[in-house]
Design a protein around this motif. Structure first.
Motif, PDB file in Angstrom:
ATOM      1  N   VAL A 258     -20.759  33.744 -12.951  1.00 27.42           N
ATOM      2  CA  VAL A 258     -20.732  32.576 -13.378  1.00 27.42           C
ATOM      3  C   VAL A 258     -21.766  31.575 -12.913  1.00 27.42           C
ATOM      4  CG1 VAL A 258     -19.154  30.652 -14.264  1.00 27.42           C
ATOM      5  CG2 VAL A 258     -18.494  33.068 -14.552  1.00 27.42           C
ATOM      6  N   LEU A 259     -21.570  31.620 -11.425  1.00 26.37           N
ATOM      7  CA  LEU A 259     -22.250  30.363 -10.506  1.00 26.37           C
ATOM      8  C   LEU A 259     -23.735  30.439 -10.727  1.00 26.37           C
ATOM      9  CD1 LEU A 259     -19.384  29.629  -7.816  1.00 26.37           C
ATOM     10  CD2 LEU A 259     -19.994  28.034 -10.074  1.00 26.37           C
ATOM     11  N   THR A 260     -24.195  31.673 -10.292  1.00 30.82           N
ATOM     12  CA  THR A 260     -25.338  31.950  -9.636  1.00 30.82           C
ATOM     13  C   THR A 260     -26.342  31.768 -10.709  1.00 30.82           C
ATOM     14  OG1 THR A 260     -26.999  33.504  -8.423  1.00 30.82           O
ATOM     15  CG2 THR A 260     -25.424  34.438  -9.889  1.00 30.82           C
ATOM     16  N   GLU A 274     -23.312  27.303 -22.861  1.00 31.11           N
ATOM     17  CA  GLU A 274     -22.017  27.940 -22.835  1.00 31.11           C
ATOM     18  C   GLU A 274     -21.583  27.656 -21.398  1.00 31.11           C
ATOM     19  OE1 GLU A 274     -20.336  30.227 -25.801  1.00 31.11           O
ATOM     20  OE2 GLU A 274     -20.936  28.317 -25.970  1.00 31.11           O
ATOM     21  N   ARG A 275     -22.093  27.937 -20.473  1.00 34.90           N
ATOM     22  CA  ARG A 275     -21.525  27.854 -18.992  1.00 34.90           C
ATOM     23  C   ARG A 275     -21.199  26.429 -18.757  1.00 34.90           C
ATOM     24  NH1 ARG A 275     -24.919  29.046 -13.611  1.00 34.90           N
ATOM     25  NH2 ARG A 275     -26.327  27.727 -14.489  1.00 34.90           N
ATOM     26  N   GLN A 276     -22.007  25.152 -19.379  1.00 37.68           N
ATOM     27  CA  GLN A 276     -21.585  23.891 -19.297  1.00 37.68           C
ATOM     28  C   GLN A 276     -20.150  23.726 -19.930  1.00 37.68           C
ATOM     29  OE1 GLN A 276     -23.931  20.959 -18.973  1.00 37.68           O
ATOM     30  NE2 GLN A 276     -22.651  19.250 -20.109  1.00 37.68           N
ATOM     31  N   ALA A 281     -14.116  23.034 -19.776  1.00 37.52           N
ATOM     32  CA  ALA A 281     -12.817  23.310 -20.216  1.00 37.52           C
ATOM     33  C   ALA A 281     -12.176  23.828 -18.914  1.00 37.52           C
ATOM     34  CB  ALA A 281     -13.044  24.660 -21.078  1.00 37.52           C
ATOM     35  N   LEU A 282     -12.656  24.185 -17.918  1.00 39.58           N
ATOM     36  CA  LEU A 282     -11.956  24.387 -16.775  1.00 39.58           C
ATOM     37  C   LEU A 282     -11.433  23.171 -16.207  1.00 39.58           C
ATOM     38  CD1 LEU A 282     -13.873  27.452 -15.167  1.00 39.58           C
ATOM     39  CD2 LEU A 282     -11.768  27.483 -16.309  1.00 39.58           C
ATOM     40  N   ALA A 283     -12.462  22.018 -16.337  1.00 40.71           N
ATOM     41  CA  ALA A 283     -11.985  20.800 -15.595  1.00 40.71           C
ATOM     42  C   ALA A 283     -10.863  20.150 -16.269  1.00 40.71           C
ATOM     43  CB  ALA A 283     -13.237  19.751 -15.772  1.00 40.71           C
ATOM     44  N   GLY A 300     -21.795  43.160  -4.171  1.00 44.71           N
ATOM     45  CA  GLY A 300     -21.035  42.229  -3.972  1.00 44.71           C
ATOM     46  C   GLY A 300     -21.156  41.028  -3.004  1.00 44.71           C
ATOM     47  N   GLY A 301     -20.452  39.915  -3.255  1.00 41.11           N
ATOM     48  CA  GLY A 301     -20.564  38.908  -2.447  1.00 41.11           C
ATOM     49  C   GLY A 301     -19.720  37.474  -2.821  1.00 41.11           C
ATOM     50  N   LEU A 302     -19.944  36.522  -2.036  1.00 44.42           N
ATOM     51  CA  LEU A 302     -19.118  35.331  -2.116  1.00 44.42           C
ATOM     52  C   LEU A 302     -19.742  34.298  -2.439  1.00 44.42           C
ATOM     53  CD1 LEU A 302     -15.913  34.281  -2.272  1.00 44.42           C
ATOM     54  CD2 LEU A 302     -16.445  33.647   0.375  1.00 44.42           C
ATOM     55  N   TYR A 303     -19.548  33.499  -3.359  1.00 45.21           N
ATOM     56  CA  TYR A 303     -20.307  32.373  -3.844  1.00 45.21           C
ATOM     57  C   TYR A 303     -19.686  31.020  -3.723  1.00 45.21           C
ATOM     58  CZ  TYR A 303     -23.398  36.131  -5.658  1.00 45.21           C
ATOM     59  OH  TYR A 303     -24.086  37.189  -5.565  1.00 45.21           O
ATOM     60  N   HIS A 304     -20.072  30.019  -3.753  1.00 41.97           N
ATOM     61  CA  HIS A 304     -19.252  28.750  -3.701  1.00 41.97           C
ATOM     62  C   HIS A 304     -20.464  27.446  -4.388  1.00 41.97           C
ATOM     63  CE1 HIS A 304     -18.162  24.594  -2.016  1.00 41.97           C
ATOM     64  NE2 HIS A 304     -17.090  25.130  -2.358  1.00 41.97           N
ATOM     65  N   GLY A 305     -20.007  26.661  -5.212  1.00 43.79           N
ATOM     66  CA  GLY A 305     -20.706  25.762  -5.966  1.00 43.79           C
ATOM     67  C   GLY A 305     -19.939  24.582  -6.619  1.00 43.79           C
ATOM     68  N   GLU A 306     -20.528  23.641  -6.761  1.00 37.53           N
ATOM     69  CA  GLU A 306     -19.897  22.451  -7.107  1.00 37.53           C
ATOM     70  C   GLU A 306     -20.549  21.692  -8.465  1.00 37.53           C
ATOM     71  OE1 GLU A 306     -19.636  19.219  -4.078  1.00 37.53           O
ATOM     72  OE2 GLU A 306     -19.149  20.652  -2.632  1.00 37.53           O
ATOM     73  N   PRO A 307     -20.308  22.761  -9.426  1.00 37.36           N
ATOM     74  CA  PRO A 307     -21.018  22.098 -10.882  1.00 37.36           C
ATOM     75  C   PRO A 307     -20.762  20.916 -11.293  1.00 37.36           C
ATOM     76  CG  PRO A 307     -20.017  24.400 -10.899  1.00 37.36           C
ATOM     77  CD  PRO A 307     -19.589  23.708  -9.700  1.00 37.36           C
ATOM     78  N   GLU A 308     -21.706  20.372 -11.731  1.00 37.51           N
ATOM     79  CA  GLU A 308     -21.351  18.517 -11.973  1.00 37.51           C
ATOM     80  C   GLU A 308     -20.483  18.620 -13.235  1.00 37.51           C
ATOM     81  OE1 GLU A 308     -23.694  14.537 -13.650  1.00 37.51           O
ATOM     82  OE2 GLU A 308     -24.822  16.482 -12.797  1.00 37.51           O
ATOM     83  N   ALA A 309     -20.473  19.609 -14.189  1.00 39.11           N
ATOM     84  CA  ALA A 309     -19.615  19.530 -15.332  1.00 39.11           C
ATOM     85  C   ALA A 309     -18.122  19.852 -14.925  1.00 39.11           C
ATOM     86  CB  ALA A 309     -20.340  20.350 -16.600  1.00 39.11           C
ATOM     87  N   LEU A 310     -17.960  20.299 -13.778  1.00 39.19           N
ATOM     88  CA  LEU A 310     -16.610  20.865 -13.529  1.00 39.19           C
ATOM     89  C   LEU A 310     -16.068  19.738 -12.482  1.00 39.19           C
ATOM     90  CD1 LEU A 310     -14.329  22.730 -13.269  1.00 39.19           C
ATOM     91  CD2 LEU A 310     -15.600  23.883 -11.334  1.00 39.19           C
ATOM     92  N   GLY A 311     -16.707  18.997 -12.063  1.00 43.60           N
ATOM     93  CA  GLY A 311     -16.485  17.959 -11.324  1.00 43.60           C
ATOM     94  C   GLY A 311     -15.720  18.269  -9.826  1.00 43.60           C
TER      95      GLY A 311
END
Length: 382
Positions: A258-260, A274-276, A281-283, A300-311
Motif C-alpha cells: 500500500v504505502l511504497t 484508488e489509494r487516495q 476511507a481509513l481516515a 519482507g520489510g517494515l514501512y512507515h508513512g504519513e499520507p496526506e489523505a490519511l491525516g
C-alpha cells in the motif's frame, strides 16, 4: 477427464459466439455466464483443506501470524516453526498456492485444482490447520495468471475453488469476490481484521514502455483514469460499512503493498486515485488504531508513512514468502525506499502481530524460517 472438460468449455465459448444452433433460450451475455453451467458440473468435488478450529470471537486475542507466497511443490517446514510462536490466528494473504504453475489457459483451471489438492495433503500444513484458526485472501497466483485482475475470464470458477478449499463463510460465498472481515474480542480489546480482495474487480494496469536502461524494479506505471477501480463498487461500499463499526485496533490486509512507491511492480500506487480513496476511507473509520499487512514481494520489510489523505501516520508490515524466496539476506540496496524502516529481507519469512492491550502497544515482527526475528518494531496504537 481433460478432453471432456475442454470440450464442454469449447461448447460454452461457441454458444457465446452464436455458433451453436438457435433455441428459445436467450443468448448468454458474457463468457462467464456461458461457462456457469459447465462450472456447476465441476463443483461437486472441489479440494478442501482439513477443518480447523473456529475463531472464538468473544475472547480477546493478542498473537496473530501472517504470511504469503506458499508454493505447493516446495517444502512446508515453516509451519511447525510458526506454530511454535503460538499464534491464536493465522492470516494467509495471497499466493497461498501457485495454481498458475504449468497453467496454459484451460477453462477448467485444473492446475489450480491440483495445486489446492496437493497443498491439502502436506502433513505439516494439516497439523497447523488442526491447531490454529485461519483466514485467507488471495493474490494473483491463486486467483489466475501472473498479475491478473478483473478481466480474467475464469475468475468465477477460481473463486469457487478458493472458497471450497478455505471453507469460506456463507457470507463470503454469497457475493462476488472473496473479501471478508471479522471482529474479535470484548469492548476495550476489540480487533477488526479486514481482508481485502485486490484481484476480482481490478481494472487493467498500465504497462511501462520498454527501456533497456530502466532498472529491473517492475514494469507497471500509474493508471491516470479516475474511474479505474482496484476494489470495485460493491467492495468499496462494504468497506465503508465495516470501517463504520467500532474497533480498538484494525488490521487492514492487502495482498499487494500500500504505502511504497519505490518499485514498479504491482502496488496500490499503480492506481493513485484508488489509494487516495483508501486513505480517505481509513481516515473516516470509527475509532481505533490501525496497521496494514501485505505480501506479494518475495521479500519482507517494515514501512512507515504519513499520507496526506490519511491525516496520520501508519505502519505497514510486508511478509513474503513462506517457502518461495528468490534470494537471501537483506537485499534493500536494490530498492532504496524512504518509507522502509528495516532491511528488505529475501529470506523465507512470516510476520507476527503481538498486541499488548494493557499498554496500547503492538509489536510488529518479521521472523525468518528458523523462527528468529529479522526485524521488530513496537508501536503505539492508542
Amino acid at each position: 477427464m481433460k478432453n471432456h472438460r475442454t470440450g464442454i468449455a469449447a461448447l460454452a465459448a461457441l454458444a457465446l459466439a452464436g455458433c451453436t444452433a438457435t433455441s428459445n433460450q436467450p443468448a448468454p451475455g458474457s463468457a462467464a455466464e456461458a461457462l456457469r453451467p459447465y462450472y456447476a458440473s465441476l463443483a461437486g468435488d472441489l479440494p478442501q483443506a482439513n477443518p480447523g478450529p473456529a475463531i472464538d470471537r468473544s475472547r480477546a486475542i493478542s498473537r496473530i501470524g501472517f504470511g504469503s507466497c506458499n508454493h505447493q511443490h516446495r517444502h512446508q517446514t515453516i509451519w511447525p516453526v510458526i506454530a511454535d510462536h503460538n499464534p491464536e490466528l493465522f492470516l494467509m494473504i495471497g499466493d497461498n498456492v501457485y495454481g498458475d504453475y504449468d497453467y496454459r489457459g484451460e477453462a477448467d483451471l485444473r492446475t489450480f485444482e491440483q495445486a489446492y489438492g496437493l497443498q491439502a495433503s502436506h502433513p505439516e500444513f494439516i497439523a497447523f490447520r488442526e491447531r490454529v484458526p485461519m483466514l485467507a485472501s488471495w493474490d494473483d497466483h491463486d486467483f489466475g495468471p501472473n498479475d491478473s485482475g478483473g478481466t480474467f475470464a475464469f475468475r468465477e470458477h477460481s473463486e469457487d475453488l478458493f472458497e471450497s478449499f478455505w471453507r469460506s463463510s456463507a457470507e463470503v460465498r454469497g457475493r462476488p469476490g472473496i473479501y471478508d472481515s471479522v471482529t474479535i474480542g470484548p469492548d476495550g480489546q476489540l480487533i477488526q481484521i479486514i481482508m481485502l480482495d485486490t484481484r476480482f474487480f481490478r481494472d487493467p494496469l498500465t504497462s511501462l514502455p520498454y527501456s533497456y536502461d530502466r532498472r529491473p524494479l517492475g514494469y507497471y506505471g500509474t493508471v491516470d483514469d479516475p474511474g479505474a477501480t482496484l476494489l470495485g463498487a460493491a467492495q468499496w461500499a462494504w468497506l465503508a460499512e465495516e470501517l463504520a463499526e467500532p474497533a480498538d485496533l484494525r488490521l487492514i490486509v492487502s495482498s499487494i503493498q500500500v504505502l511504497t512507491d519505490a518499485h514498479n511492480w504491482e502496488k496500490w500506487g499503480n492506481m493513485p486515485h484508488e489509494r487516495q480513496r483508501l486513505y480517505e476511507a481509513l481516515a473516516l473509520r470509527n475509532g481505533g488504531g490501525m496497521v496494514i499487512l501485505s505480501g506479494d514481494r518475495h521479500s519482507g520489510g517494515l514501512y512507515h508513512g504519513e499520507p496526506e489523505a490519511l491525516g496520520e501516520s501508519v505502519w505497514e508490515l510486508t511478509s513474503s514468502s513462506l517457502n518461495f524466496s528468490f534470494a537471501s539476506g537483506d537485499t534493500g540496496e536494490r530498492e532504496p525506499d524512504p518509507l522502509r524502516r528495516s532491511g528488505f529481507f529475501s529470506d523465507e519469512n512470516f510476520g507476527m502481530v503481538e498486541i499488548d492491550w494493557a499498554s496500547g502497544e503492538v509489536a510488529l515482527t518479521l521472523n525468518g524460517s528458523d523462527g528468529n526475528s529479522l526485524h521488530s518494531e513496537r508501536i503505539r496504537f492508542r
